[in-house]
Design a protein around this motif. Structure first.
Motif, PDB file in Angstrom:
ATOM      1  N   ARG A   3      34.025 -38.504 -96.413  1.00 48.11           N
ATOM      2  CA  ARG A   3      34.997 -37.662 -95.720  1.00 48.11           C
ATOM      3  C   ARG A   3      35.026 -36.261 -96.311  1.00 48.11           C
ATOM      4  O   ARG A   3      35.022 -36.088 -97.520  1.00 48.11           O
ATOM      5  N   ASP A  57      36.358 -31.923 -95.148  1.00 47.44           N
ATOM      6  CA  ASP A  57      37.020 -31.072 -94.152  1.00 47.44           C
ATOM      7  C   ASP A  57      36.067 -30.765 -93.004  1.00 47.44           C
ATOM      8  O   ASP A  57      36.454 -30.732 -91.839  1.00 47.44           O
ATOM      9  N   LEU A  59      33.594 -32.560 -91.922  1.00 45.09           N
ATOM     10  CA  LEU A  59      33.408 -33.747 -91.079  1.00 45.09           C
ATOM     11  C   LEU A  59      34.557 -33.855 -90.078  1.00 45.09           C
ATOM     12  O   LEU A  59      34.353 -34.105 -88.885  1.00 45.09           O
ATOM     13  N   VAL A  60      35.771 -33.648 -90.572  1.00 45.24           N
ATOM     14  CA  VAL A  60      36.938 -33.711 -89.696  1.00 45.24           C
ATOM     15  C   VAL A  60      36.836 -32.625 -88.622  1.00 45.24           C
ATOM     16  O   VAL A  60      37.062 -32.876 -87.444  1.00 45.24           O
ATOM     17  N   ARG A  61      36.474 -31.435 -89.053  1.00 47.77           N
ATOM     18  CA  ARG A  61      36.388 -30.324 -88.100  1.00 47.77           C
ATOM     19  C   ARG A  61      35.353 -30.628 -87.021  1.00 47.77           C
ATOM     20  O   ARG A  61      35.631 -30.488 -85.831  1.00 47.77           O
ATOM     21  N   GLY A  81      34.176 -33.529 -86.076  1.00 47.93           N
ATOM     22  CA  GLY A  81      34.644 -34.648 -85.261  1.00 47.93           C
ATOM     23  C   GLY A  81      35.656 -34.184 -84.233  1.00 47.93           C
ATOM     24  O   GLY A  81      35.615 -34.564 -83.062  1.00 47.93           O
ATOM     25  N   LEU A  82      36.538 -33.324 -84.674  1.00 47.97           N
ATOM     26  CA  LEU A  82      37.592 -32.813 -83.809  1.00 47.97           C
ATOM     27  C   LEU A  82      37.005 -31.942 -82.696  1.00 47.97           C
ATOM     28  O   LEU A  82      37.361 -32.098 -81.524  1.00 47.97           O
ATOM     29  N   GLU A  83      36.094 -31.059 -83.069  1.00 47.27           N
ATOM     30  CA  GLU A  83      35.490 -30.176 -82.056  1.00 47.27           C
ATOM     31  C   GLU A  83      34.749 -31.022 -81.008  1.00 47.27           C
ATOM     32  O   GLU A  83      34.795 -30.730 -79.819  1.00 47.27           O
ATOM     33  N   HIS A  84      34.100 -32.064 -81.488  1.00 47.34           N
ATOM     34  CA  HIS A  84      33.378 -32.949 -80.575  1.00 47.34           C
ATOM     35  C   HIS A  84      34.350 -33.574 -79.579  1.00 47.34           C
ATOM     36  O   HIS A  84      34.056 -33.688 -78.382  1.00 47.34           O
ATOM     37  N   GLU A  85      35.520 -33.984 -80.062  1.00 51.28           N
ATOM     38  CA  GLU A  85      36.523 -34.578 -79.168  1.00 51.28           C
ATOM     39  C   GLU A  85      37.097 -33.535 -78.215  1.00 51.28           C
ATOM     40  O   GLU A  85      37.288 -33.814 -77.039  1.00 51.28           O
ATOM     41  N   PHE A  86      37.360 -32.334 -78.723  1.00 47.19           N
ATOM     42  CA  PHE A  86      37.874 -31.273 -77.846  1.00 47.19           C
ATOM     43  C   PHE A  86      36.874 -31.008 -76.712  1.00 47.19           C
ATOM     44  O   PHE A  86      37.271 -30.787 -75.570  1.00 47.19           O
ATOM     45  N   ASP A  87      35.590 -31.041 -77.043  1.00 50.55           N
ATOM     46  CA  ASP A  87      34.555 -30.808 -76.016  1.00 50.55           C
ATOM     47  C   ASP A  87      34.710 -31.793 -74.857  1.00 50.55           C
ATOM     48  O   ASP A  87      34.527 -31.451 -73.702  1.00 50.55           O
ATOM     49  N   ILE A 133      41.870 -27.429 -73.019  1.00 46.78           N
ATOM     50  CA  ILE A 133      41.536 -28.849 -72.917  1.00 46.78           C
ATOM     51  C   ILE A 133      42.642 -29.537 -72.109  1.00 46.78           C
ATOM     52  O   ILE A 133      43.760 -29.029 -72.029  1.00 46.78           O
ATOM     53  N   MET A 165      43.966 -36.998 -86.357  1.00 44.24           N
ATOM     54  CA  MET A 165      42.662 -36.602 -86.915  1.00 44.24           C
ATOM     55  C   MET A 165      42.755 -35.238 -87.582  1.00 44.24           C
ATOM     56  O   MET A 165      42.253 -35.032 -88.679  1.00 44.24           O
ATOM     57  N   TYR A 185      42.550 -44.913 -78.501  1.00 41.25           N
ATOM     58  CA  TYR A 185      41.676 -43.755 -78.599  1.00 41.25           C
ATOM     59  C   TYR A 185      41.279 -43.501 -80.056  1.00 41.25           C
ATOM     60  O   TYR A 185      40.102 -43.298 -80.374  1.00 41.25           O
ATOM     61  N   VAL A 201      35.220 -39.754 -88.393  1.00 43.62           N
ATOM     62  CA  VAL A 201      35.639 -38.795 -89.424  1.00 43.62           C
ATOM     63  C   VAL A 201      36.174 -39.537 -90.648  1.00 43.62           C
ATOM     64  O   VAL A 201      36.944 -38.996 -91.443  1.00 43.62           O
ATOM     65  N   ARG A 252      42.808 -24.830 -76.179  1.00 43.62           N
ATOM     66  CA  ARG A 252      42.045 -25.648 -77.124  1.00 43.62           C
ATOM     67  C   ARG A 252      42.435 -25.255 -78.543  1.00 43.62           C
ATOM     68  O   ARG A 252      42.318 -24.086 -78.933  1.00 43.62           O
ATOM     69  N   PHE A 271      40.738 -25.000 -85.093  1.00 40.99           N
ATOM     70  CA  PHE A 271      40.854 -25.737 -86.359  1.00 40.99           C
ATOM     71  C   PHE A 271      41.230 -24.829 -87.543  1.00 40.99           C
ATOM     72  O   PHE A 271      40.696 -23.737 -87.694  1.00 40.99           O
ATOM     73  N   ILE A 305      44.598 -29.942 -92.962  1.00 40.41           N
ATOM     74  CA  ILE A 305      44.110 -31.154 -93.628  1.00 40.41           C
ATOM     75  C   ILE A 305      44.884 -31.436 -94.910  1.00 40.41           C
ATOM     76  O   ILE A 305      45.215 -30.532 -95.660  1.00 40.41           O
TER      77      ILE A 305
END
Lengths: 317, 627
Positions: A299, A301, A303-305, A307-313, B239, B252, B273, B281, B416, B419, B424
């Motif tokens: 894990r 930061d 990776l989280v970013r 992952g999040l951007e991928h979900e926003f897409d 989004i 997340m 979800y 992640v 959208r 980040f 975090i």
């Protein structure tokens, strides 16, 4: 460059801890209470294994026995009635690096927390669970517990309890993913220590039922077994515990039992005449829930970013 | 809402499209016929076009209600507008129904606008069973007599030309019809289908695209009307999600690693979800054996240094109360999401209500101060979780995020999120504890103490739910008990000092101030705005932090002659025969504001299991202005 041998020895000396390093406060249990014997065995285990106090957590619920963590110089979590197991599971899931023990009583574990007991066995997280079973509610002053023998006179059953006692051993053995079940009694310190240690060494959920005396509310309940060593059955096997010569002099009733033999374990656990002492069941191959769930993903930061951007897409318009 | 009725040139086809500022569309069917998916796709295409949308799920209470039943309507309701849409709006303008029975249920509930357009599956007219034929014809005649504009659509017949199982393809045919009616870009619809069925084979996608095109062509050949709702595309990327997805994305983004839950409607989709994506992640969703275990597990993980969330709804929230009290007492950070549904008891599991405010603030026995945040929009669901995690860890408190079934299942476009690393959670502190430091070294002014986390050398102590002193030693001494209570209470005040007064929507003073919280924001503001446009001196104030309440509220309320709370929870009607000021039960927020600020806050509430309609709020406010 390596460390000089003397330096290494000095460090080891510093790291060496005595019993006192793990002790804290003066236990407020009654004189003769079995909890004292369990505490002594566990403190000895901590010292012998050299467990780092800051990396060790004792989690308990509510009841006499749940005061246990207060008497240890480790981290402790004295929670609410019946919920020690899910709290401990959360600790272990978040921090697999910590060594986690659970102290729970017969009311705490087998009554109000019964759902968690069954599921904790099924999760098989790497926890060492001590069931302090004195067959009575002590802290609330003598009410029948699930393990009170039928006919037990208590404040809620003044004419004797109505139901047969619940057998925590057979129930535990019947749950999927069970990986370690043992039984000890507070008045045989040597085997108590052996069993506590074996439980600690087992990877997975080790369930140790410890029959303990309650001198205050149920002083005579375990007397027949205390007074007649032949009513104690020591379990032994080359893959489990051995019976020492000293112990064998007093306790003559031995039974060779392979801890992988479930049917034999159930047979032993069902014996209500004798108290079996030792490891009833051990299967080292049952996976631990925390290992199954934890991924190798490191894990960060970033990776989280990502992952999040991928979900926003996915939801972008 | 007025239709402008200005005919504009249609780029394709010959007919002029009527230009609208907004429209409300429904697609309803028996459960399992795909009306949900059709509606969601329609909403997404509209959002891609740059339109504002708000989608509302129409969910029967049962998994498989009997087919063709009045109570079995399943589907989606989409409000599409030129500008931003903040709520589900009033009655429906146009509906596509797969059978007449589900439609009758909607008519009975007063969900259709008088004279609304109905597109009705025609197959039942020729059904082999006389009962069904008769029921259809009777309903059709009734609807026509009632003044609805009814078009019969041979969906089944048309779909059969393309697929064997027309029942499963109808929804995309219906989507095609809607794309024609609202002059949507067909290519965008094709793209949406590719996205919707992305996990399926190319065959499935192609079939659905053919159904879409067939519906579009059928509508072009057979319908004598079409609309256009001009879009105002923004340059900012947006989004579209529902509130539960926003909650999960917030989890997340907050850097939390663990979510412990137990299945409960309408909260579960957030965990569904998360279960799908969290592991990517490094996160874990733990489905516990019950609600209490989920909460205790979360507390254990938080105690060990990783602030954890547990997601639930009313009944589950009730079950967690004792464990929440433990987290309060031991000062362990914890984030709880309560997606409110109808109560009490099992209540109305799929329906929206704001009935849990009091139990959330005051729940758990004894004095158990905790933070309560109520997101007002779907976007806010996302950000509130991030805020909740930060507050929980800064103040070592329980933070409850109160959403509801309306936010949870409705969809809306929002900017959208960009980040930020500050979202975090920091790494678990494993530094040694200085000699002499105490685990509950409560600050004299703020009550705050720095928590010791397992693994920190020198910090060994046993946390306990029993009254304890600064060393975490069990203590029944009255002074120590008071000291702990004081510290835990002061933390709320310390947080309150950092909050901003709520914004006032409209002028800062006037005749009437409307107060609300949670999902009603869009509805209230729409009603207030329409009254402001008519020159009425009405403003509104929406409260996001319910506990502690931010500063400045009393001052705002005092600048208005009257104050009224609008909420979706129970309050007694003052006109009831036996109700008077001495026994009237006010709504939750009204009660809080009256008690704290000694201001005469009136209330009006409705608990119909759905969002209040802006036109209803408008009527209520007009009446209040005249009183």
């Amino acid at each position: 460059m390596g460390i000089a041998a003397t330096e290494c020895l000095l460090e080891m000396y510093d790291e060496r801890r005595s019993l006192e390093d793990y002790q804290k406060g003066v236990p407020r249990w009654c004189t003769g209470c079995g909890d004292n014997a369990i505490l002594a065995a566990v403190q000895r285990l901590l010292r012998d294994e050299g467990l780092r106090p800051e990396k060790t957590v004792f989690v308990s619920g509510i009841g006499c026995s749940s005061r246990f963590p207060h008497y240890l110089n480790t981290y402790g979590f004295h929670g609410i009635h019946g919920r020690a197991l899910p709290v401990a599971e959360g600790v272990k899931m978040a921090r697999p690096d910590l060594t986690v023990f659970v102290n729970t009583g017969d009311g705490d574990c087998l009554s109000i927390g019964a759902a968690h007991w069954i599921h904790a066995i099924r999760y098989n997280m790497n926890l060492t669970v001590f069931l302090h079973d004195n067959q009575i509610y002590g802290l609330t002053k003598m009410q029948a517990s699930p393990t009170s023998p039928i006919g037990t006179k208590s404040n809620t059953t003044p004419r004797g309890s109505y139901l047969d006692a619940l057998n925590p051993l057979t129930v535990t053995l019947g749950v999927s993913n069970v990986s370690f079940v043992a039984q000890a009694v507070d008045w045989i310190p040597e085997s108590l220590y052996q069993i506590v240690r074996a439980a600690y060494e087992h990877k997975g959920l080790s369930f140790v039922r410890i029959l303990q005396r309650c001198p205050e509310w149920l002083p005579k309940s375990l007397e027949p077994w205390m007074q007649d060593p032949d009513k104690i059955q020591l379990l032994h096997h080359e893959n489990a515990l051995r019976v020492s010569d000293q112990l064998a002099m007093v306790y003559k009733n031995h039974r060779k039992h392979d801890p992988l033999d479930m049917l034999d374990a159930l047979d032993i656990a069902s014996d209500l005449e004798r108290i079996p002492v030792g490891i009833l069941y051990q299967n080292k191959d049952v996976p631990c829930y925390e290992d199954t769930r934890h991924s190798d993903v490191l894990r960060s930061d970033d990776l989280v970013r990502h992952g999040l951007e991928h979900e926003f897409d996915k939801y972008a318009v | 809402v007025t239709d402008s009725l200005v005919a504009t040139e249609r780029p394709t086809g010959g007919r002029p499209a009527i230009e609208l500022s907004e429209h409300i569309v429904e697609i309803i069917s028996d459960s399992g016929e795909g009306a949900q998916r059709c509606g969601q796709s329609f909403g997404s295409i509209a959002a891609r076009m740059g339109n504002g949308i708000w989608t509302t799920e129409i969910i029967p209470a049962e998994i498989r209600p009997p087919a063709r039943s009045v109570a079995g309507a399943s589907g989606n309701r989409i409000r599409v507008g030129s500008g931003k849409i903040t709520n589900g709006g009033d009655e429906t303008d146009l509906v596509i129904a797969f059978n007449e029975q589900v439609l009758l249920g909607r008519v009975r509930d007063g969900e259709l606008k008088p004279g609304a357009t109905i597109l009705l599956e025609r197959m039942w007219r020729d059904h082999q069973l006389p009962d069904i034929r008769e029921s259809y014809i009777r309903a059709y005649d009734r609807l026509v007599d009632a003044g609805y504009r009814v078009y019969e659509v041979p969906m089944e017949t048309e779909c059969r030309k393309l697929v064997n199982d027309a029942r499963r393809g109808k929804n995309m045919f219906a989507l095609g019809i809607l794309c024609f009616i609202y002059s949507f870009d067909l290519q965008m619809a094709r793209d949406q289908i590719a996205l919707t069925f992305g996990k399926k084979s190319q065959d499935v996608i192609d079939t659905n695209v053919r159904l879409l095109e067939a519906g579009h062509a059928w509508a072009g050949d057979n319908l004598d009307f079409c609309y256009r709702i001009p879009a105002v595309p923004t340059t900012q990327p947006h989004i579209v999600t529902n509130g539960n997805t926003a909650v999960a994305l917030g989890v997340m983004a907050s850097g939390m690693e663990l979510c412990a839950m137990y299945p409960i409607t309408p909260a579960t989709s957030a965990s569904h979800y998360l279960s799908d994506v969290f592991e990517k992640v490094g996160g874990i969703v733990h489905q516990a054996e019950d609600e209490i275990a989920a909460c205790a597990f979360a507390i254990g993980a938080s105690y060990a240094g990783k602030c954890t969330v547990t997601i639930t709804s009313g009944p589950g929230y009730s079950l967690k109360q004792e464990a929440i009290g433990l987290a309060v007492m031991a000062e362990i950070p914890l984030v709880v999401v309560n997606v409110q549904r109808g109560g009490p008891s099992t209540g109305q599991p799929t329906k929206a209500e704001q009935g849990d405010l009091m139990t959330t603030i005051y729940g758990s026995h004894g004095d158990a101060p905790k933070v309560v945040i109520a997101p007002a929009t779907i976007e806010d669901c996302f950000h509130s979780i991030i805020t909740a995690r930060r507050i929980a860890e800064t103040f070592n408190m329980v933070v409850v995020v109160l959403t509801d079934a309306s936010l949870a299942t409705s969809q809306q476009p929002y900017p959208r999120p960009v980040f930020q690393e500050s979202w975090i959670a920091p790494p678990v502190d494993q530094s040694p504890i200085p000699a002499g430091a105490k685990p509950y070294d409560w600050d004299a002014t703020t009550g705050l103490a720095k928590r010791f986390i397992p693994g920190q050398p020198g910090g060994m102590h046993t946390v306990t739910g029993i009254a304890h002193d600064r060393n975490s030693h069990v203590a029944y001494d009255p002074e120590i008990n008071m000291e702990g209570l004081r510290a835990r209470s002061l933390k709320l005040a310390a947080l309150q000092r950092t909050l901003q007064p709520p914004d006032v929507f409209g002028p800062e003073s006037g005749d009437l101030l409307v107060v609300g919280w949670g999902s009603t924001k869009g509805t209230i503001e729409e009603a207030v705005e329409s009254l402001q446009a008519e020159g009425k001196a009405v403003s509104s104030m929406h409260v996001r932090f319910l506990n502690p309440l931010p500063p400045g509220i009393k001052e705002i309320m005092q600048r208005f002659d009257k104050v009224i709370a609008i909420e979706t929870n129970w309050s007694d009607d003052p006109n009831e025969l036996i109700i008077d000021e001495s026994n009237r039960r006010y709504s939750a927020l009204a009660t809080l504001l009256r008690a704290r600020y000694l201001v005469d806050v009136d209330c009006w509430t409705e608990v119909r299991g759905r969002q209040i309609k802006p036109s209803t709020v408008r009527q209520v406010l007009l009446a209040k202005l005249e009183k």
